[in-house]
Enzyme design. Structure first.
Site, mmCIF file in Angstrom:
data_model
loop_
_atom_site.group_PDB
_atom_site.id
_atom_site.type_symbol
_atom_site.label_atom_id
_atom_site.label_comp_id
_atom_site.label_asym_id
_atom_site.label_seq_id
_atom_site.Cartn_x
_atom_site.Cartn_y
_atom_site.Cartn_z
ATOM 1 N N LYS A 142 10.916 0.830 -6.401
ATOM 2 C CA LYS A 142 9.701 1.044 -6.481
ATOM 3 C C LYS A 142 9.655 2.239 -6.094
ATOM 4 O O LYS A 142 10.498 3.001 -4.976
ATOM 5 C CB LYS A 142 8.689 0.542 -4.695
ATOM 6 C CG LYS A 142 7.124 0.958 -4.779
ATOM 7 C CD LYS A 142 6.757 0.253 -3.615
ATOM 8 C CE LYS A 142 5.008 -0.130 -3.840
ATOM 9 N NZ LYS A 142 4.586 -0.225 -2.619
ATOM 10 N N ASP A 173 -3.106 -9.424 -8.005
ATOM 11 C CA ASP A 173 -2.500 -9.210 -8.542
ATOM 12 C C ASP A 173 -0.736 -8.774 -7.334
ATOM 13 O O ASP A 173 0.203 -8.162 -7.858
ATOM 14 C CB ASP A 173 -2.250 -8.364 -9.205
ATOM 15 C CG ASP A 173 -3.121 -7.109 -8.389
ATOM 16 O OD1 ASP A 173 -4.369 -6.791 -8.300
ATOM 17 O OD2 ASP A 173 -2.682 -5.734 -8.189
ATOM 18 N N ARG A 200 4.844 1.724 -10.936
ATOM 19 C CA ARG A 200 5.613 2.199 -10.229
ATOM 20 C C ARG A 200 6.720 1.789 -9.865
ATOM 21 O O ARG A 200 7.535 2.197 -9.430
ATOM 22 C CB ARG A 200 5.430 3.302 -9.204
ATOM 23 C CG ARG A 200 4.934 2.568 -8.375
ATOM 24 C CD ARG A 200 4.433 2.821 -6.646
ATOM 25 N NE ARG A 200 2.911 2.474 -5.922
ATOM 26 C CZ ARG A 200 2.092 3.078 -4.859
ATOM 27 N NH1 ARG A 200 2.836 3.706 -4.913
ATOM 28 N NH2 ARG A 200 1.449 2.161 -4.112
#
Length: 500
Positions: A124, A263, A102
């Protein structure tokens, strides 16, 4: 609205020169795509401090062009928007391919802080990408406000972090646990490359791409390593050190990230990807800020260990480039030493100690055990500790009131005073130094919740007010004294999860 409605600006509303260095990497590193427009965007808040980093002044924030650009509805000139691919370990398990699900990178622009670097601009909540894994690619107003406020709070605490330029809202509804309105946060950082970016190529056995990424990171962000005999070893040394120091800084202010997946770990040692974060209130080293984390993998006292684990995960991916297990382990060996030394340095500063003595660790450990047993508020205690007078224990009331076991505090305070007197500590000098180390204002969950609830009712004033307070965390700000108080009883029921 379809992607085709995204427009390129005809005239610059600001002098913002944008390129995209990451887009120069091979095409398998990302997917080029346009942000998905949001209907009727409006400004929730914009941050002058972050704007100054890229040469934006306050006047630009109220313009239609600013809102359209940083909602993703139109592009900056020369922007090459893209979503990056990466993989990662989530809650200790290999999750395979992930990526910007996103987030969309608009490009990078020269930093206006006098450095020679560049700053990437990322939206974002800008819509679905090929990496959304069946998600809608949107962010909600609630989580957007939390990230906006916390990234700036962390910057003001001198902790490496991504920054936040603005929150742009829309009345478009999306589903989470309940229907919520959407928002887009513009995030700023020198790079959003993460440990998982390297894991992606290693676990797919694409070692040429792994080397390309490592060389890119070194050339752009660690140029002093270009001529190293084994630059990949030295890269791992530097990232390990930065990670250890970052987490020591988290621990020293009581910050909990909540989702330390690989991540979410920055290759530059930045605090990245704010989700279910929290600041310690009643001290509990086992505190879990993320309601989703049922096993407590990312509890406060686990963060140093998880940082070490994540560095080993990165080391595994760099092994083919470094060349041997022995050299890889050598690059990782100082994590614990770096963390311990940095945390010890920060603890001495928090207690106003100018020298290090053999018994200091016992003094610190006794204090934390006492705080845990008494559920002492982490931030309030260290702030008020700066007011302690070496020769006047009768003035300790403001500190004693934070402890149920006041006799226990008195016993610790005797040892602390002995330690201060041993280095001829001067009350007023120590007070000033400690007040520049121990913040008065942090982003408590209930403060964020109040701002969020007002914003959900179209009152955005508290977001801006809270941002202003958090950007001066060490100042007394007597007009905002109640923002530094203990949380109200109703705040005990607040929970944040991965959807936050």
């Amino acid at each position: 609205m379809s992607d085709s409605t995204v427009n390129t600006r005809k005239e610059a509303f600001i002098d913002l020169s944008v390129s995209n260095g990451f887009a120069a990497l091979p095409s398998n590193f990302y997917t080029r795509l346009m942000p998905t427009p949001v209907p009727a965007p409006y400004l929730v808040d914009a941050n002058p401090a972050a704007g100054a980093m890229i040469g934006l002044n306050h006047a630009a924030f109220s313009s239609k062009e600013f809102i359209e650009t940083f909602s993703g509805n139109q592009l900056l000139d020369d922007s090459q928007p893209l979503a990056a691919v990466y993989s990662g370990h989530q809650f200790g398990q290999w999750a395979g391919q992930l990526g910007d699900g996103r987030a969309i990178l608009l490009g990078d622009t020269p930093a206006q802080d006098g450095s020679a670097g560049r700053i990437e601009l990322q939206l974002k909540g800008a819509g679905a990408t090929p990496y959304s894994r069946m998600g809608d690619g949107r962010a909600v107003l609630r989580s957007s406000i939390r990230e906006y406020l916390c990234s700036e709070a962390m910057a003001a605490l001198h902790i490496p972090t991504s920054r936040a330029l603005s929150v742009i809202g829309s009345d478009q509804f999306i589903m989470r646990e309940t229907p919520e309105t959407t928002a887009v946060v513009t995030r700023l950082a020198p790079s959003f490359v993460r440990f998982g970016s390297f894991e992606h190529w290693f676990y797919n056995k694409q070692y040429d791409s792994l080397r390309i990424l490592a060389d890119y990171v070194i050339a752009q962000f660690y140029p002093e390593l270009v001529a190293s005999e084994n630059r990949y070893h030295d890269l791992l040394v530097e990232v390990t050190k930065r990670t250890a120091h970052l987490i020591a800084q988290w621990q020293a202010v009581g910050f909990m990230h909540g989702v330390m997946n690989t991540d979410n770990m920055s290759i530059l040692g930045l605090t990245l990807d704010y989700g279910p974060f929290g600041f310690m209130e009643a001290y509990d080293p086992r505190h879990i800020c993320n309601h989703t984390d049922q096993q407590g993998r990312y509890a406060y006292n686990m963060q140093p260990q998880i940082g070490h684990w994540n560095c080993y995960a990165l080391g595994q991916t760099l092994l083919p480039l470094i060349g041997s297990v022995e050299e890889t382990e050598d690059a990782l060996k100082d994590y614990q030493l770096q963390y311990t030394q940095k945390f010890d340095e920060l603890m001495h500063a928090k207690l106003g100690l100018c020298t290090a003595q053999a018994e200091d660790a016992k003094l610190f450990d006794t204090l934390f055990a006492l705080m845990q047993a008494n559920h002492t508020d982490f931030t309030l205690f260290f702030r008020k500790l700066g007011e302690l007078k070496c020769a006047r224990p009768e003035t300790d009331a403001i500190l004693r009131d934070l402890f149920i076991d006041r006799a226990g505090f008195d016993a610790w305070a005797i040892q602390y005073r002995i330690r201060l007197i041993a280095e001829n500590s001067q009350d007023e000098i120590r007070r000033l130094e400690m007040h520049q180390t121990n913040p008065k204002y942090i982003l408590r969950n209930y403060l964020a919740q109040v701002a969020i609830e007002k914003a959900q009712n179209k009152d955005y004033s508290e977001v801006g007010k809270l941002l202003h307070i958090l950007q001066r965390p060490f100042d007394e700000q007597p007009e905002h004294e109640h923002y530094a108080a203990l949380p109200p009883d109703w705040a005990n029921g607040l929970e944040v999860s991965c959807s936050s």
